[in-house]
Scaffold this active site. Sequence first.
Site, PDB file in Angstrom:
ATOM      1  N   ASP A  16      -1.871 -11.225  -2.622  1.00 53.22           N
ATOM      2  CA  ASP A  16      -2.915 -10.120  -3.470  1.00 53.22           C
ATOM      3  C   ASP A  16      -3.052  -9.006  -2.597  1.00 53.22           C
ATOM      4  O   ASP A  16      -3.182  -8.536  -1.445  1.00 53.22           O
ATOM      5  CB  ASP A  16      -3.558 -11.067  -4.296  1.00 53.22           C
ATOM      6  CG  ASP A  16      -4.735 -11.598  -3.330  1.00 53.22           C
ATOM      7  OD1 ASP A  16      -4.751 -11.267  -2.425  1.00 53.22           O
ATOM      8  OD2 ASP A  16      -5.863 -11.766  -3.546  1.00 53.22           O
ATOM      9  N   ASP A  47      -6.181  -8.036  -1.397  1.00 53.58           N
ATOM     10  CA  ASP A  47      -6.789  -8.040  -0.267  1.00 53.58           C
ATOM     11  C   ASP A  47      -6.068  -9.372   0.600  1.00 53.58           C
ATOM     12  O   ASP A  47      -7.048  -9.882   1.537  1.00 53.58           O
ATOM     13  CB  ASP A  47      -8.513  -8.350  -0.725  1.00 53.58           C
ATOM     14  CG  ASP A  47      -8.498  -9.643  -0.625  1.00 53.58           C
ATOM     15  OD1 ASP A  47      -7.809  -9.893  -1.521  1.00 53.58           O
ATOM     16  OD2 ASP A  47      -9.733  -9.977  -0.454  1.00 53.58           O
ATOM     17  N   ASP A  88      -6.307 -12.061   0.260  1.00 51.26           N
ATOM     18  CA  ASP A  88      -7.111 -13.718   0.660  1.00 51.26           C
ATOM     19  C   ASP A  88      -6.230 -14.816  -0.043  1.00 51.26           C
ATOM     20  O   ASP A  88      -5.820 -15.854  -0.212  1.00 51.26           O
ATOM     21  CB  ASP A  88      -8.375 -14.176   0.345  1.00 51.26           C
ATOM     22  CG  ASP A  88      -8.993 -13.549  -0.989  1.00 51.26           C
ATOM     23  OD1 ASP A  88      -7.492 -13.241  -2.093  1.00 51.26           O
ATOM     24  OD2 ASP A  88      -9.979 -13.249  -1.184  1.00 51.26           O
ATOM     25  N   SER A 125     -10.120  -7.314  -4.841  1.00 55.62           N
ATOM     26  CA  SER A 125      -8.938  -8.242  -4.230  1.00 55.62           C
ATOM     27  C   SER A 125      -7.873  -8.289  -5.152  1.00 55.62           C
ATOM     28  O   SER A 125      -6.700  -7.493  -5.434  1.00 55.62           O
ATOM     29  CB  SER A 125      -9.574  -9.753  -4.937  1.00 55.62           C
ATOM     30  OG  SER A 125      -8.291 -10.794  -4.405  1.00 55.62           O
TER      31      SER A 125
END
Length: 448
Positions: A241, A243, A245, A104
């Site tokens: 960010d 990833d 999410d 992440s």
Amino acid sequence: MARLFGTDGVRGLANQDITAELALDLSVAAAHVLAEVGEFNGHRPVAVVGRDPRASGEFLTAATVAGLASAGVDVRDAGVLPTPAIAFLVAEQQADLGAMLSASHNPMPDNGIKFFARGGHKLADDLEDRIESRLRDVWARPTGSAVGRITRLVDGAERYVSHLVAGLPNRIDGLHVVIDAANGAASVVAPRAFEQAGARVTLIGADPDGNNINENCGSTHIGGLQRAVVAAGADFGIALDGDADRCLAVDADGILVDGDQIMAILALALKETGRLKGDTLVATVMSNLGMVQALEGAGITVLQTAVGDRYVLAGMNEGGFTLGGEQSGHVVMLEHGTTGDGTLTGLMLAARVAATGRTLADLAAVMTHFPQVLINVAGVDKSRLETNVVVADAVLLAEHELGRNGRVLLRKSGTEPVVRVMVEAADEVQAKALANRLVGVVQAELAL
């Protein structure tokens, strides 16, 4: 021994904490546990696997895919895509499980793995515990045609983008949006989705090389986006960010619009159209009191949970609510997906700007931020926080002084050996004074 799974999968330093061996073993154990609880319904299982662009994701994906196939699972490798895209594809492909290799917003040297069950839902704590307990079990290995097959899911990005655009309440033609993709997993799909929805896009942080994910860009380094929006004369910008999410935003003047403001804007939009289930937003205890008061004044209840997206999701599922999220920009819209989706969040913001003809700054002004002071207190026994009478009395006194114009939150960190002291007040000077006073009490009472 500490629990291997954290609040969002397993994370750590790639090739030391998160090794190829661990990824393979976790994948095998996940396949076995999900089979035992009936997720596969007696048929040959299928998994969707994806990753963010980190260099370590290449070998960790290979290990994950190998583990699943060796356990008899057919794997569809979707390549580099956001975490919410993998969750979507698990459901869309009617797969039995999914795996995402990502850390992440963490720095590039880290990586991690998270699993999804059927429908693209994150695993419950008890299933994660069962997977952890089955690591390196002796098991009967399939042979011959019973081993899993591996194929590429070549159109995963197109399917995901079509899903995002189809979910919008209106087009966003004419808007100029700057996107900072954090050199991450949404570097291709985020601009494509905005452009298909009608926006003009200026793109930064979209040149991933395996080593530069989250490096001085994205939602953890907002300065580059602020400068780019002003320089381009754009309507607003979003920062994702690694990833994708999470989503934070900045208005046309480069002023940050955080997750609380984003949630307030979206909650009001949904209530206006009768689509905010129970007229309720689910947020965490860290959300700003200004947001809570603004939404309550508009007839919206704010249900606050412990910090962590899994607790937000649990609150949403328990009450049947459709909107929730965190101050960090992790926003969940259950009408459209099963997990936080930064690109979708940005698109929904754009749709609201386009539909109302108002600027993002004007929409964000629905709430006033109360000053928050957060101090991490180290060198104390956090296990005694909830039972110490002196600390409890000090908190009550501070709350009495604040009245309805502030609040106090003391909590144990879930990831560090510290107690977090947070004070929120209409006046920053008062917030700092009360926070420092409480820190002194915590240090004196809970000292190791």
